[in-house]
Design an enzyme around this catalytic site. Structure first.
Site, PDB file in Angstrom:
ATOM      1  N   SER A 279       0.819  -1.220   0.000  1.00 50.43           N
ATOM      2  CA  SER A 279       0.000   0.000   0.000  1.00 50.43           C
ATOM      3  C   SER A 279       0.845   1.259   0.000  1.00 50.43           C
ATOM      4  O   SER A 279       0.343   2.339  -0.328  1.00 50.43           O
ATOM      5  CB  SER A 279      -0.934   0.001   1.214  1.00 50.43           C
ATOM      6  OG  SER A 279      -0.194  -0.037   2.418  1.00 50.43           O
TER       7      SER A 279
ATOM      8  N   ASP B 144      -2.739   6.612  11.852  1.00 49.52           N
ATOM      9  CA  ASP B 144      -1.865   6.044  10.833  1.00 49.52           C
ATOM     10  C   ASP B 144      -0.568   6.848  10.803  1.00 49.52           C
ATOM     11  O   ASP B 144      -0.548   8.003  10.364  1.00 49.52           O
ATOM     12  CB  ASP B 144      -2.564   6.104   9.470  1.00 49.52           C
ATOM     13  CG  ASP B 144      -1.718   5.533   8.323  1.00 49.52           C
ATOM     14  OD1 ASP B 144      -0.561   5.151   8.580  1.00 49.52           O
ATOM     15  OD2 ASP B 144      -2.227   5.485   7.183  1.00 49.52           O
TER      16      ASP B 144
ATOM     17  N   HIS C  36       1.617   5.491   6.473  1.00 50.61           N
ATOM     18  CA  HIS C  36       1.401   6.089   5.156  1.00 50.61           C
ATOM     19  C   HIS C  36       1.614   7.591   5.230  1.00 50.61           C
ATOM     20  O   HIS C  36       1.825   8.149   6.311  1.00 50.61           O
ATOM     21  CB  HIS C  36      -0.008   5.752   4.665  1.00 50.61           C
ATOM     22  CG  HIS C  36      -0.245   4.280   4.508  1.00 50.61           C
ATOM     23  ND1 HIS C  36      -0.800   3.504   5.511  1.00 50.61           N
ATOM     24  CD2 HIS C  36       0.022   3.439   3.484  1.00 50.61           C
ATOM     25  CE1 HIS C  36      -0.875   2.241   5.107  1.00 50.61           C
ATOM     26  NE2 HIS C  36      -0.374   2.175   3.882  1.00 50.61           N
TER      27      HIS C  36
END
Length: 576
Positions: free
Chosen positions: A292, A543, A546
């Site tokens: 990802s 998060d 990312h």
């Protein structure tokens, strides 16, 4: 009497005089004395000779000697100029010095995970607590909660050294010393940029010496500088941002994280020019392959190009594809968790339902498409924190978050498995008979969970600018993953036999300074989401792996652009 004589030793039975024994003893003593004299002379000669560390330093200009200390600590004995440094990487503690030993004496090296598939749907609600990157492909394993590497495994990992076989002089693989959290940890390698924003960032020393490095400016030595020009796009001008990386759309109140640009020490990294990029890639295809984080980078590039031309979506269930008609340029993304083959069927004593990662077999999901690509950007590493079984040479050699054979020691842990997988996929590319493209290995992307792991209270909340060099804490897991990645890269170069090119885009150290670039708690458009610590002091779900878009991740594509330009110009000059 005769029978007694037959049982006596031969010498006594024959009446041999006993005076032979003293003579034999004298000869033995003489031999021992001679040997002692020889050893004494030999020791004197050795004392006059340089030791192994000095020989290595004299021949290669480095000393990669390392010492393993109790508790899984690896101490670098000498630095590049041969002086003692006495620094260490403690694998029993996290980057904040927090001991993660559990009650059984194992060390928990907790890593964030990042599942996402080619056409994945993002999870929402409470599911986001355990899956910060989406549901993932239907053939991928479920999200693990953490990574546990036992002391014994970490000791073995710490003892492993980089291979320098086949590298020319001056290109010896040498890990950067870990340093300590005080002052300027990197001496002359690190400089503090004092600009409009209080000098909050420093240069990034290259952690490895690229065997294929040329004389052009090193992009990875430099500093983060504040640029009021602003980002290349906004969250409102790009329709393909994954919702969890749309930080402004999700209510993040600060914006300065969008305005820091990377400035190499010896040159400039040009601001991305979409028109020039598409012209450079005329009639060509660029593919992002991996996890990802690869999706994160691909969407960043699409957002930049979208400001010049809206592409046509030609994607299918196998891959995402965006076609730019003006130059017949295609941008592709293919999902691959580990970059090597994985199966779910039972194998040996490993049951169905646990991912079987075949470390020595390239992922056939994308290998069949490889000849169609002119540029390939690879991203991997974080899925080695997930539950899986490691298979090598058709034998189960290890596992992550799974190992029922307590009496059978693991041969390979998750860190070693990552290194093997990198060598496998890169070797397959540089030996592919019909692949002639440029492969860019984008190095391990660091996360910034501080105060714990992603599921144990780790947080990047409140980070609004890059970290100051003197406050940068080492992350031993990031260090060793980067080292294993480089080892696989260096070894694959020695096996190259086709016309492809291979580049190591070393972003790991420079991005360790960008703890401000993650979504943190702003990973959802939910207006009722928690963004502050609770009454008990616990941070909200977030998060810290990312990257916000726009944000630091856009720098990766400026580097990709520069590497492509250099490679294509070099090919033109050699062919003309």
């Amino acid at each position: 009497m005769k029978s007694n004589l037959n049982r006596m030793p031969l010498a006594s039975a024959q009446g041999t005089p006993p005076t032979n024994y003293p003579k034999t003893l004298l000869s033995i003593l003489a031999s021992v004395g001679g040997l002692a004299l020889f050893l004494l002379l030999g020791s004197s000669l050795l004392a006059l000779q340089p030791n192994e560390s000095s020989v290595r330093r004299n021949f290669y200009g480095v000393d990669s000697s390392r010492k393993v200390i109790d508790g899984g600590i690896v101490a670098d004995i000498a630095n590049r100029d041969g002086s003692d440094v006495g620094t260490s990487r403690n694998f029993n503690k996290d980057s904040r010095g927090v001991d993660h030993r559990n009650k059984d004496g194992e060390v928990g090296v907790f890593r964030n995970s990042d599942s996402s598939a080619s056409q994945e749907k993002e999870s929402d609600g409470d599911d986001q607590r355990n899956n910060i990157g989406g549901n993932g492909d239907n053939k991928q394993p479920s999200e693990p909660q953490y990574t546990v590497v036992p002391d014994s495994e970490q000791g073995e990992t710490a003892k492993s050294s980089l291979s320098t076989q086949g590298l020319s002089e001056g290109n010896v693989v040498q890990p950067q010393h870990s340093g300590v959290k005080q002052g300027n940890r990197y001496g002359n390698d690190s400089t503090l940029h004092k600009g409009k924003k209080d000098g909050v960032t420093s240069s990034s020393p290259t952690t490895m010496v690229d065997p294929q490095a040329n004389s052009e400016c090193n992009l990875y030595h430099g500093k983060w500088i504040f640029d009021s020009t602003g980002p290349l796009y906004t969250n409102n001008s790009c329709p393909v941002i994954t919702p969890m990386q749309n930080c402004q759309g999700n209510g993040r109140p600060d914006k300065d994280y969008e305005n820091w640009r990377w400035k190499p020490d010896q040159c400039d990294l040009p601001r991305f020019n979409p028109k020039k990029f598409l012209e450079l890639m005329r009639g060509k295809t660029l593919a992002f392959i991996g996890d990802s984080v690869a999706r994160n980078q691909m969407e960043s590039l699409l957002c930049i190009l979208w400001q010049f031309e809206v592409p046509k979506n030609r994607g299918n269930r196998r891959m995402q594809r965006y076609y730019f008609r003006s130059t017949s340029t295609m941008i592709v993304r293919i999902w691959s968790s580990w970059l090597v083959n994985q199966t779910s069927e039972p194998f040996g004593f490993a049951p169905a339902g646990v991912a079987k990662v075949h470390l020595d077999v390239p992922d056939d999901v994308f290998m069949g498409f490889i000849p169609q690509f002119d540029v390939v950007v690879l991203s991997s590493g974080h899925w080695f924190a997930k539950q899986s079984v490691y298979i090598l040479n058709n034998e189960i050699v290890g596992g992550q978050l799974w190992w029922p054979k307590k009496s059978r020691p693991k041969k390979v842990n998750n860190i070693e498995a990552f290194g093997i997988s990198v060598e496998t996929i890169l070797t397959a590319l540089v030996r592919h008979p019909t692949y002639h493209g440029l492969t860019i290995v984008r190095t391990f992307s660091p996360d910034h969970y501080e105060g714990g792991a992603w599921n144990t209270g780790g947080s990047c909340t409140g980070k609004v600018k890059p970290v100051v060099a003197s406050d940068l804490a080492e992350n031993p897991f990031t260090n060793i993953m980067h080292e294993k990645q480089f080892t696989g890269y260096a070894r694959s170069i020695n096996k190259k036999n086709n016309k492809s090119a291979l580049k190591f885009m070393d972003i790991t150290r420079m991005f360790e300074y960008r703890h401000d670039g993650h979504p943190g708690p702003y990973r959802s458009p939910d207006p009722n989401k928690k963004t502050k610590r609770g009454p008990d002091g616990r941070p909200p779900p977030q998060d810290c792996l990312h990257w916000c878009m726009p944000g630091p991740v856009d720098t990766w594509n400026e580097m990709v652009f520069e590497l492509i330009r250099r490679e294509f110009e070099e090919k033109q000059s050699t062919s003309s």
